[in-house]
Design a protein around this motif. Structure first.
Motif, PDB file in Angstrom:
ATOM      1  N   GLU A 138       3.187   6.107  -2.858  1.00 40.68           N
ATOM      2  CA  GLU A 138       4.342   6.851  -3.363  1.00 40.68           C
ATOM      3  C   GLU A 138       4.275   7.010  -4.883  1.00 40.68           C
ATOM      4  O   GLU A 138       4.586   8.074  -5.429  1.00 40.68           O
ATOM      5  N   GLU A 139       3.838   5.982  -5.575  1.00 41.06           N
ATOM      6  CA  GLU A 139       3.702   6.091  -7.034  1.00 41.06           C
ATOM      7  C   GLU A 139       2.662   7.137  -7.410  1.00 41.06           C
ATOM      8  O   GLU A 139       2.869   7.935  -8.335  1.00 41.06           O
ATOM      9  N   ALA A 148       0.829  -1.207   0.000  1.00 38.19           N
ATOM     10  CA  ALA A 148       0.000   0.000   0.000  1.00 38.19           C
ATOM     11  C   ALA A 148       0.863   1.257   0.000  1.00 38.19           C
ATOM     12  O   ALA A 148       0.571   2.234  -0.705  1.00 38.19           O
ATOM     13  N   VAL A 149       1.949   1.264   0.782  1.00 40.74           N
ATOM     14  CA  VAL A 149       2.847   2.426   0.816  1.00 40.74           C
ATOM     15  C   VAL A 149       3.486   2.658  -0.547  1.00 40.74           C
ATOM     16  O   VAL A 149       3.611   3.794  -1.012  1.00 40.74           O
ATOM     17  N   ALA A 150       3.903   1.581  -1.200  1.00 39.76           N
ATOM     18  CA  ALA A 150       4.512   1.725  -2.529  1.00 39.76           C
ATOM     19  C   ALA A 150       3.514   2.309  -3.522  1.00 39.76           C
ATOM     20  O   ALA A 150       3.857   3.173  -4.345  1.00 39.76           O
ATOM     21  N   LEU A 194       4.158  10.646  -6.900  1.00 40.50           N
ATOM     22  CA  LEU A 194       5.091  10.982  -7.975  1.00 40.50           C
ATOM     23  C   LEU A 194       4.347  11.397  -9.249  1.00 40.50           C
ATOM     24  O   LEU A 194       4.724  12.367  -9.926  1.00 40.50           O
ATOM     25  N   GLU A 195       3.264  10.704  -9.562  1.00 40.98           N
ATOM     26  CA  GLU A 195       2.471  11.069 -10.739  1.00 40.98           C
ATOM     27  C   GLU A 195       1.857  12.454 -10.590  1.00 40.98           C
ATOM     28  O   GLU A 195       1.865  13.252 -11.525  1.00 40.98           O
ATOM     29  N   GLU A 196       1.325  12.775  -9.384  1.00 38.09           N
ATOM     30  CA  GLU A 196       0.736  14.098  -9.161  1.00 38.09           C
ATOM     31  C   GLU A 196       1.791  15.204  -9.278  1.00 38.09           C
ATOM     32  O   GLU A 196       1.547  16.257  -9.870  1.00 38.09           O
ATOM     33  N   SER A 197       2.984  14.981  -8.723  1.00 38.12           N
ATOM     34  CA  SER A 197       4.045  15.999  -8.817  1.00 38.12           C
ATOM     35  C   SER A 197       4.470  16.228 -10.258  1.00 38.12           C
ATOM     36  O   SER A 197       4.720  17.354 -10.678  1.00 38.12           O
ATOM     37  N   ASP A 198       4.512  15.170 -11.059  1.00 38.47           N
ATOM     38  CA  ASP A 198       4.852  15.320 -12.481  1.00 38.47           C
ATOM     39  C   ASP A 198       3.807  16.152 -13.212  1.00 38.47           C
ATOM     40  O   ASP A 198       4.138  17.023 -14.029  1.00 38.47           O
ATOM     41  N   GLU A 199       2.516  15.945 -12.881  1.00 40.02           N
ATOM     42  CA  GLU A 199       1.464  16.729 -13.531  1.00 40.02           C
ATOM     43  C   GLU A 199       1.570  18.203 -13.155  1.00 40.02           C
ATOM     44  O   GLU A 199       1.385  19.087 -13.997  1.00 40.02           O
TER      45      GLU A 199
END
Length: 277
Positions: A205-206, A200-202, A209-214
């Motif tokens: 985190e994924e 669940a933690v992994a 990372l996707e939200e920060s890229d957007e």
């Protein structure tokens, strides 16, 4: 010789185990026959002096029979190995059959040539690519497939039973029946829970990372739009006729802009005044 004539008269008119009668000719099945025909000159039984060529396991031999050895049936045929080289083998035939009849020598050479030809063809076929036909055993294939299906069904059933037993152990159904070490069972459950938490933690985190890229992509796009607006404002410069004919009241008040844009515009106005003078 008189003895040979007597033998041939008996074979010709009476029974011979090697003779095969057909509508047109008579054939001989004796392994030492030179031509395979049943006649006086090529019959190995009715000739005390006889020669033939035979092949054994890829090797060609010259067999010779003389009247002096007819008393010893075991040593009746003399065996000579011929060379693999064609010229040397022909030379051997000429040397060993020097004083023999010409027709017998000619037939031996023809037989030797024929044997060498089919040996060469056999070697080429063996070295080349050959197709091997493998029969399909339908019954055995069906039996194996049926066994695989039954094994698969049994494996699924075993997995279902195992899952059901684990769930019942978790619920505590078999506490009074089975003497199970509670600490080991709790450790196993704890390890499973930890694995689920790490997964669940992994996943979280994924997603972060996707939200920060957007967000980064959106910021870069907004910076590009602002740069384009600044360039369009810098490129706008009024002509001389528009400046003279325009009224003061019609001229709109310029909006507040950055000091960089004002500096650039003042430079362009100075250039226009210089051209008028």
């Amino acid at each position: 010789m008189d003895q040979d004539d007597v033998v041939w008269s008996i074979i010709k008119s009476n029974f011979c185990s090697f003779k095969v009668q057909t509508d047109s000719t008579q054939f001989c099945r004796n392994e030492y026959n030179l031509t395979g025909l049943c006649n006086r000159t090529t019959c190995p039984l009715a000739n005390s002096q006889y020669a033939t060529v035979r092949e054994e396991k890829g090797i060609i031999y010259l067999y010779m029979k003389t009247a002096e050895r007819s008393v010893y049936p075991r040593k009746q045929w003399e065996k000579i190995k011929l060379s693999r080289n064609f010229e040397k083998a022909i030379r051997q035939l000429n040397e060993n059959l020097l004083f023999w009849p010409g027709h017998l020598k000619l037939k031996c050479k023809q037989r030797f040539v024929r044997i060498t030809q089919y040996l060469i063809k056999m070697r080429k076929l063996r070295l080349g690519r050959q197709k091997k036909l493998i029969p399909l055993q339908r019954k055995i294939e069906r039996r194996i497939k049926r066994r695989e299906d039954t094994a698969l069904i049994a494996a699924r059933l075993d997995n279902a039973i195992e899952k059901e037993l684990v769930e019942r152990l978790k619920k505590g159904v078999y506490d009074d029946i089975y003497n199970i070490h509670t600490k080991a069972f709790e450790n196993a459950l704890r390890s499973e829970a930890e694995e689920k938490d790490t997964e669940a933690v992994a996943e979280e985190e994924e997603e972060e990372l996707e939200e920060s890229d957007e967000i980064d992509e959106f910021v870069e796009a907004s910076d590009d739009d602002t740069d384009k607006e600044i360039e369009m404002e810098e490129d706008f410069v009024p002509s001389e006729e528009e400046v003279e004919t325009a009224d003061i009241e019609d001229v709109p008040l310029p909006a507040k802009k950055s000091p960089k844009s004002l500096r650039r515009r003042s430079k362009k106005q100075v250039e226009i005044e210089y051209e008028m003078n």
